[in-house]
Motif scaffolding. Sequence first.
Motif, short mmCIF file in Angstrom:
data_model
loop_
_atom_site.label_atom_id
_atom_site.label_comp_id
_atom_site.label_asym_id
_atom_site.label_seq_id
_atom_site.Cartn_x
_atom_site.Cartn_y
_atom_site.Cartn_z
N THR A 85 0.85 -1.18 0.00
CA THR A 85 0.00 0.00 0.00
C THR A 85 0.89 1.24 0.00
N ILE A 86 0.52 2.23 -0.79
CA ILE A 86 1.32 3.45 -0.95
C ILE A 86 0.50 4.65 -0.48
N VAL A 87 1.16 5.61 0.17
CA VAL A 87 0.50 6.86 0.55
C VAL A 87 1.36 8.05 0.08
N ASP A 88 0.72 9.16 -0.13
CA ASP A 88 1.40 10.41 -0.47
C ASP A 88 0.42 11.56 -0.30
N SER A 89 0.95 12.74 -0.07
CA SER A 89 0.10 13.93 0.04
C SER A 89 -0.28 14.47 -1.33
N LEU A 90 0.38 14.02 -2.38
CA LEU A 90 0.01 14.38 -3.74
C LEU A 90 -0.84 13.28 -4.35
N PRO A 91 -1.85 13.63 -5.14
CA PRO A 91 -2.70 12.60 -5.72
C PRO A 91 -2.04 11.84 -6.87
N ILE A 92 -1.05 12.45 -7.50
CA ILE A 92 -0.37 11.83 -8.64
C ILE A 92 1.10 11.62 -8.28
N GLY A 93 1.45 10.38 -8.07
CA GLY A 93 2.84 9.99 -7.82
C GLY A 93 3.10 8.71 -8.59
N ILE A 94 4.30 8.54 -9.08
CA ILE A 94 4.55 7.44 -10.02
C ILE A 94 4.27 6.06 -9.42
N THR A 95 4.52 5.86 -8.13
CA THR A 95 4.33 4.53 -7.56
C THR A 95 2.86 4.14 -7.52
N ARG A 96 1.98 5.11 -7.48
CA ARG A 96 0.54 4.82 -7.49
C ARG A 96 0.16 3.98 -8.70
N PHE A 97 0.85 4.17 -9.82
CA PHE A 97 0.47 3.54 -11.07
C PHE A 97 1.24 2.24 -11.34
N SER A 98 2.06 1.82 -10.40
CA SER A 98 2.83 0.59 -10.57
C SER A 98 1.96 -0.64 -10.33
N HIS A 99 2.24 -1.69 -11.08
CA HIS A 99 1.56 -2.97 -10.85
C HIS A 99 1.90 -3.52 -9.46
N ALA A 100 2.98 -3.03 -8.86
CA ALA A 100 3.38 -3.50 -7.54
C ALA A 100 2.46 -2.96 -6.44
N THR A 101 1.72 -1.92 -6.73
CA THR A 101 0.88 -1.25 -5.73
C THR A 101 -0.53 -1.83 -5.73
N SER A 102 -0.97 -2.31 -4.56
CA SER A 102 -2.33 -2.86 -4.46
C SER A 102 -3.33 -1.81 -4.03
N ALA A 103 -2.86 -0.74 -3.33
CA ALA A 103 -3.77 0.32 -2.89
C ALA A 103 -2.99 1.60 -2.72
N PHE A 104 -3.68 2.73 -2.97
CA PHE A 104 -3.07 4.04 -2.77
C PHE A 104 -4.04 4.91 -1.98
N PHE A 105 -3.47 5.68 -1.02
CA PHE A 105 -4.28 6.61 -0.24
C PHE A 105 -3.61 7.98 -0.25
N ARG A 106 -4.41 9.00 -0.53
CA ARG A 106 -3.89 10.36 -0.39
C ARG A 106 -4.01 10.76 1.08
N VAL A 107 -2.95 11.33 1.62
CA VAL A 107 -2.90 11.66 3.04
C VAL A 107 -2.49 13.12 3.22
N TYR A 162 5.35 14.97 -12.77
CA TYR A 162 6.23 16.14 -12.64
C TYR A 162 5.44 17.44 -12.75
N LEU A 163 4.34 17.44 -13.44
CA LEU A 163 3.50 18.63 -13.48
C LEU A 163 2.98 18.96 -12.08
N TYR A 164 2.63 17.92 -11.32
CA TYR A 164 2.18 18.15 -9.95
C TYR A 164 3.32 18.65 -9.08
N ILE A 165 4.55 18.16 -9.32
CA ILE A 165 5.70 18.66 -8.58
C ILE A 165 5.94 20.13 -8.91
N LEU A 166 5.81 20.48 -10.18
CA LEU A 166 6.00 21.87 -10.59
C LEU A 166 4.96 22.79 -9.95
N ARG A 167 3.74 22.31 -9.81
CA ARG A 167 2.71 23.08 -9.10
C ARG A 167 3.16 23.33 -7.65
N HIS A 168 3.75 22.31 -7.05
CA HIS A 168 4.29 22.45 -5.70
C HIS A 168 5.37 23.53 -5.66
#
Length: 392
Positions: free
Chosen positions: A34-56, A359-365
Amino acid sequence: MTESSGKHVLITFGRSFLTLNLARLMSAAGHRVTIVDSLPIGITRFSHATSAFFRVPSPKFEPVAYCRRLVQIAVDEKVDMIIPIHEETDILSMMAGLFPPGCELFLSPFATEKQLHQKAEFSRLLQEKGLPGLKYATLSSPEDVAALDFTTPFALKRVYSRGSQKVYKVAPGDDLSWLEFEDGNPWLAQQWASGARYCTYSVCRDGEVLAHAAYPVGYAIDGNSCLRFESVGHPGILNWVTEFVADVGFTGNIGFDFYDDPDIGLLTIECNPRATSGIMLFAAQDGIDRAFFGETTELITPRPDVDKMIGLGMLLYGWRRKSLNGRKFRDFVRDFRHSHDVVWASDDRRPALMLPLAYLYILRHCLKYKVGLAEGFMHDHEWDGKEIIIDG
């Protein structure tokens, strides 16, 4: 991905390349990720290795809400282990008492994490243990600056800072009136070192190093934050790390920055009690998950011929003068072609395809916080020593 019969691990900082590689390693070993991040778009969210993602919430700006959300996820999702990646490690260790006993936080007590993270405290610790270190001084006021007695060049950096942020080389007698002083985050003046530079990454449990990687500093942002990683064996560094980790009884991810001075020997510049880029040197066949769970009696190391790079980072920074560090542009082209990008995987392509959007989301940051790209990548996951009060 289908759920496995292995452990359920929650890994933080989903936008990070380190998180992506660790998620792939854990998934390949049969664990649910399971992966968490404060950004909604992060590369690990889209990996086949990830079973769940939560924005925190952001651990820097909403630390208590961040920890309480992770507690909720750990309980609801029956998480066995939380592995923090960046400086949220300090925040989680500060509030470890909030977490259920059945969920292990892969870190050390807060007092240990803070002592290793704060650069002046780490330098003081080396001195107390009689380990070779560099001359240093802490600067909290103009009076401290006036009292400096360096006779050779020295580095200036905040005691809470990161490798890609500003490090200034100063000569004795230089005008330092430009320094601004910040409560709780003074400057560290540290003797300028020379020699071959190395960084490390280790996975430790109860003072034992169970996995370890070392890599020379080659291409790097402003000469400090590595973009290309080659696995090397360095027995002296491994012995130093092994003895230090045993001495402090450390548990968690940890990395060190070294200079190997031809006249003095190994000099330790600073410590990062968190994950470092060395995790990207490991492959599925290395079985590094065994180190996290304490299920190995032998030291796990990456293959000696591993050569990885952050491809986009190399394109943005690798060809610049400070990164080339005496190399020719044709050397950059050769090394870029030879290295394997840490994001691309033929059996897990979506993270690479989503990289431009991420990276667009990072640039917004970056625009929001008025910082550069390297700083913006991690800005809302940093901890600069401020005490956190838990209400209620």
